[in-house]
Design a protein around this motif. Sequence first.
Motif, mmCIF file in Angstrom:
data_model
loop_
_atom_site.group_PDB
_atom_site.id
_atom_site.type_symbol
_atom_site.label_atom_id
_atom_site.label_comp_id
_atom_site.label_asym_id
_atom_site.label_seq_id
_atom_site.Cartn_x
_atom_site.Cartn_y
_atom_site.Cartn_z
ATOM 1 N N PHE A 528 0.830 -1.202 0.000
ATOM 2 C CA PHE A 528 0.000 0.000 0.000
ATOM 3 C C PHE A 528 0.866 1.255 0.000
ATOM 4 N N GLU A 529 1.945 1.239 0.787
ATOM 5 C CA GLU A 529 2.837 2.401 0.801
ATOM 6 C C GLU A 529 3.452 2.644 -0.567
ATOM 7 N N GLN A 530 3.842 1.545 -1.230
ATOM 8 C CA GLN A 530 4.401 1.691 -2.575
ATOM 9 C C GLN A 530 3.358 2.246 -3.532
ATOM 10 N N PHE A 531 2.111 1.742 -3.471
ATOM 11 C CA PHE A 531 1.043 2.240 -4.332
ATOM 12 C C PHE A 531 0.747 3.713 -4.038
ATOM 13 N N HIS A 532 0.771 4.085 -2.759
ATOM 14 C CA HIS A 532 0.410 5.455 -2.374
ATOM 15 C C HIS A 532 1.427 6.460 -2.896
ATOM 16 N N TYR A 533 2.709 6.162 -2.718
ATOM 17 C CA TYR A 533 3.746 7.138 -3.070
ATOM 18 C C TYR A 533 4.133 7.096 -4.541
ATOM 19 N N GLN A 534 4.049 5.955 -5.186
ATOM 20 C CA GLN A 534 4.500 5.843 -6.568
ATOM 21 C C GLN A 534 3.377 6.042 -7.584
ATOM 22 N N TYR A 535 2.133 5.813 -7.173
ATOM 23 C CA TYR A 535 1.048 5.898 -8.149
ATOM 24 C C TYR A 535 -0.022 6.918 -7.749
ATOM 25 N N PHE A 536 -0.515 6.817 -6.513
ATOM 26 C CA PHE A 536 -1.645 7.656 -6.137
ATOM 27 C C PHE A 536 -1.257 9.131 -6.035
ATOM 28 N N CYS A 537 -0.142 9.433 -5.365
ATOM 29 C CA CYS A 537 0.260 10.832 -5.203
ATOM 30 C C CYS A 537 0.550 11.509 -6.543
ATOM 31 N N PRO A 538 1.305 10.892 -7.469
ATOM 32 C CA PRO A 538 1.482 11.525 -8.789
ATOM 33 C C PRO A 538 0.164 11.707 -9.536
ATOM 34 N N LEU A 539 -0.752 10.722 -9.419
ATOM 35 C CA LEU A 539 -2.035 10.840 -10.097
ATOM 36 C C LEU A 539 -2.861 11.981 -9.507
ATOM 37 N N ARG A 540 -2.813 12.129 -8.189
ATOM 38 C CA ARG A 540 -3.545 13.215 -7.538
ATOM 39 C C ARG A 540 -2.994 14.562 -7.961
ATOM 40 N N ARG A 541 -1.667 14.694 -8.062
ATOM 41 C CA ARG A 541 -1.066 15.965 -8.511
ATOM 42 C C ARG A 541 -1.442 16.277 -9.952
ATOM 43 N N TRP A 542 -1.497 15.233 -10.770
ATOM 44 C CA TRP A 542 -1.857 15.439 -12.185
ATOM 45 C C TRP A 542 -3.292 15.945 -12.298
ATOM 46 N N PHE A 543 -4.221 15.329 -11.549
ATOM 47 C CA PHE A 543 -5.609 15.773 -11.560
ATOM 48 C C PHE A 543 -5.733 17.199 -11.034
ATOM 49 N N ALA A 544 -5.012 17.528 -9.978
ATOM 50 C CA ALA A 544 -5.073 18.889 -9.420
ATOM 51 C C ALA A 544 -4.573 19.911 -10.421
ATOM 52 N N CYS A 545 -3.515 19.554 -11.144
ATOM 53 C CA CYS A 545 -2.974 20.468 -12.159
ATOM 54 C C CYS A 545 -3.986 20.695 -13.279
ATOM 55 N N LYS A 546 -4.625 19.620 -13.718
ATOM 56 C CA LYS A 546 -5.610 19.743 -14.789
ATOM 57 C C LYS A 546 -6.806 20.584 -14.342
ATOM 58 N N ILE A 547 -7.259 20.340 -13.105
ATOM 59 C CA ILE A 547 -8.410 21.110 -12.605
ATOM 60 C C ILE A 547 -8.068 22.595 -12.509
ATOM 61 N N ARG A 548 -6.854 22.919 -12.035
ATOM 62 C CA ARG A 548 -6.453 24.335 -11.944
ATOM 63 C C ARG A 548 -6.391 24.982 -13.314
ATOM 64 N N SER A 549 -5.878 24.231 -14.305
ATOM 65 C CA SER A 549 -5.792 24.800 -15.651
ATOM 66 C C SER A 549 -7.180 25.040 -16.243
ATOM 67 N N VAL A 550 -8.109 24.108 -15.977
ATOM 68 C CA VAL A 550 -9.474 24.286 -16.489
ATOM 69 C C VAL A 550 -10.145 25.474 -15.796
ATOM 70 N N VAL A 551 -9.949 25.617 -14.486
ATOM 71 C CA VAL A 551 -10.550 26.729 -13.737
ATOM 72 C C VAL A 551 -9.988 28.061 -14.218
ATOM 73 N N SER A 552 -8.662 28.124 -14.396
ATOM 74 C CA SER A 552 -8.047 29.371 -14.879
ATOM 75 C C SER A 552 -8.525 29.707 -16.289
ATOM 76 N N LEU A 553 -8.720 28.688 -17.128
ATOM 77 C CA LEU A 553 -9.218 28.922 -18.476
ATOM 78 C C LEU A 553 -10.640 29.487 -18.443
ATOM 79 N N LEU A 554 -11.472 28.956 -17.545
ATOM 80 C CA LEU A 554 -12.850 29.455 -17.415
ATOM 81 C C LEU A 554 -12.863 30.897 -16.895
ATOM 82 N N ILE A 555 -11.955 31.233 -15.973
ATOM 83 C CA ILE A 555 -11.891 32.587 -15.431
ATOM 84 C C ILE A 555 -11.453 33.577 -16.509
ATOM 85 N N ASP A 556 -10.491 33.167 -17.323
ATOM 86 C CA ASP A 556 -9.993 34.043 -18.386
ATOM 87 C C ASP A 556 -11.064 34.331 -19.431
ATOM 88 N N THR A 557 -11.882 33.326 -19.709
ATOM 89 C CA THR A 557 -12.916 33.517 -20.721
ATOM 90 C C THR A 557 -14.084 34.319 -20.166
#
Length: 557
Positions: A528-557
């Motif tokens: 579980f520790e290996q799954f959490h640090y090697q897969y889940f945390c990078p996936l969570r950061r990727w989703f957060a980055c995408k959500i921020r980019s979509v939110v900023s795009l909506l604000i700009d428009t």
Amino acid sequence: MYTYISDIYTYSCTYAYMCWLARDAKGQYLFDLLCHHLNLLEKDYFGIRFVDPDKQRHWLEFTKSVVKQLRSQPPFTMCFRVKFYPADPVALKEEITRYLVFLQIKRDLYHGRLLCKTSDAALLAAYILQAEIGDYDPGKHPEGYSSKFQFFPKHSEKLERKIAEIHKTELSGQTPATSELNFLRKAQTLETYGVDPHPCKDVSGNAAFLAFTPFGFVVLQGNKRVHFIKWNEVTKLKFEGKTFYLYVSQKEEKKIILTYFAPTPEACKHLWKCGIENQAFYKLEKSSQVRTVSSSNLFFKGSRFRYSGRVAKEVMESSAKIKREPPEIHRAGMVPSRSCPSITHGPRLSSVPRTRRRAVHISIMEGLESLRDSAHSTPVRASSHGDTFLPHVRSSRADSNERVAVIADEAYSPADSVLPTPVAEHSLELMLLSRQINGATCIEEEKESEASTPTAAELEALGGELRALCQGHGRPEEEQVNKFVLSVLRLLLVTMGLLFVLLLLLIILTESDLDIAFFRDIRQTPEFEQFHYQYFCPLRRWFACKIRSVVSLLIDT
């Protein structure tokens, strides 16, 4: 629908139990049927073993269908064996149970599974002689009479003389029951009592035998016991592919992981199952404490298995409550010839439910072969522990002088046997031939007549069934398509529900601070520790980055 169970063999006697069995019949039904025929009440120590087409042995699981467990084609042949050796066989309640355990240990001695010194081997063999041929009689037992019997895989003339000397001078007057009791009392003191060896290799590639005994886990290498771990020190059993892991927690919080490699994944899984069952049987206080065990730390990965019987403590408590007249035991004499009068255990089974299109055959073969001459002897694995299984070959007296293997004081190897008694290709033909020669009887329940004249009511009911069947065939194809679509939608909904539950559980495990024992145990696993640090945390950061980019795009428009 019924399938044919050809033979179930028991120990040294060529005893066959044959029956028709329903296709959906569970292993428990067949086992109870056999124990009833043997007149056996203390049956929890025993099991039914079979060998699949790949030469892998298995224990019949009582909660599953018999036919689904056997991959070969009927008729099927199985063996009745001791599955859980009693920690104290002398304390068994009934003599019939002690006698069957005696036959099993005698078989272990013959096949080289019971390691012992020369002095112990001579005493055990003398007990067998006394139990099966009685007191020494000069008129019946000429010089060298003990050499006509085969107690071990190989032995010397010196050992034969020692066996005869003990039989003549020390055991006179002992009844068969007393000799068997003394045999069990001596056998249980040996280090390899109850050993059913599983061939493996350690991390260095050295050959080893793993086994489970009433007292713990045993590792044998060569002629020595290199590891003995008590059951209360074994914390976990696990396997992945061919790799078997044993987690040990000893004093001072010292944790050890023993790793071994089985010949095949199937052999490794069988080893794991045997370990789970033995640990539950000997370690737990009550069967209600038994839990389903997974071969992996993640619940969605690996095999799952659960021991389904009673534990040793419950079995002993149940045995103490047995109150009946001791059943009669017809012992089999160990003779050097190829046949002699056979034995039966208990009354023939006559109380089988009468079922349409069903016949039960019970055949008692009038031909007992000695252990040495048995056509169903255990095969021998080559010393290299490869994939080739060699049949056990009897050595004649002529060439025994050239290849005598004296049982040395340090002990002899258990490598002579790693499989239960297999099925000879022509065992059924041999069985039928023996029945014809010795005149064995066969009890068969007559099939119910199917040619009886139907009544008018039956004809009317039959016509109604035919009309309903015709109407069923005339239904439009669209209705069948709709049923298929509904079943697919139902499957998709169940799958989506399971995925949603898994996602919710994953979020709780990773994001919440709930301090529950179940969640805490999962979080502390390395996987579980290996799954959490090697897969889940990078996936969570990727989703957060995408959500921020979509939110900023909506604000700009």
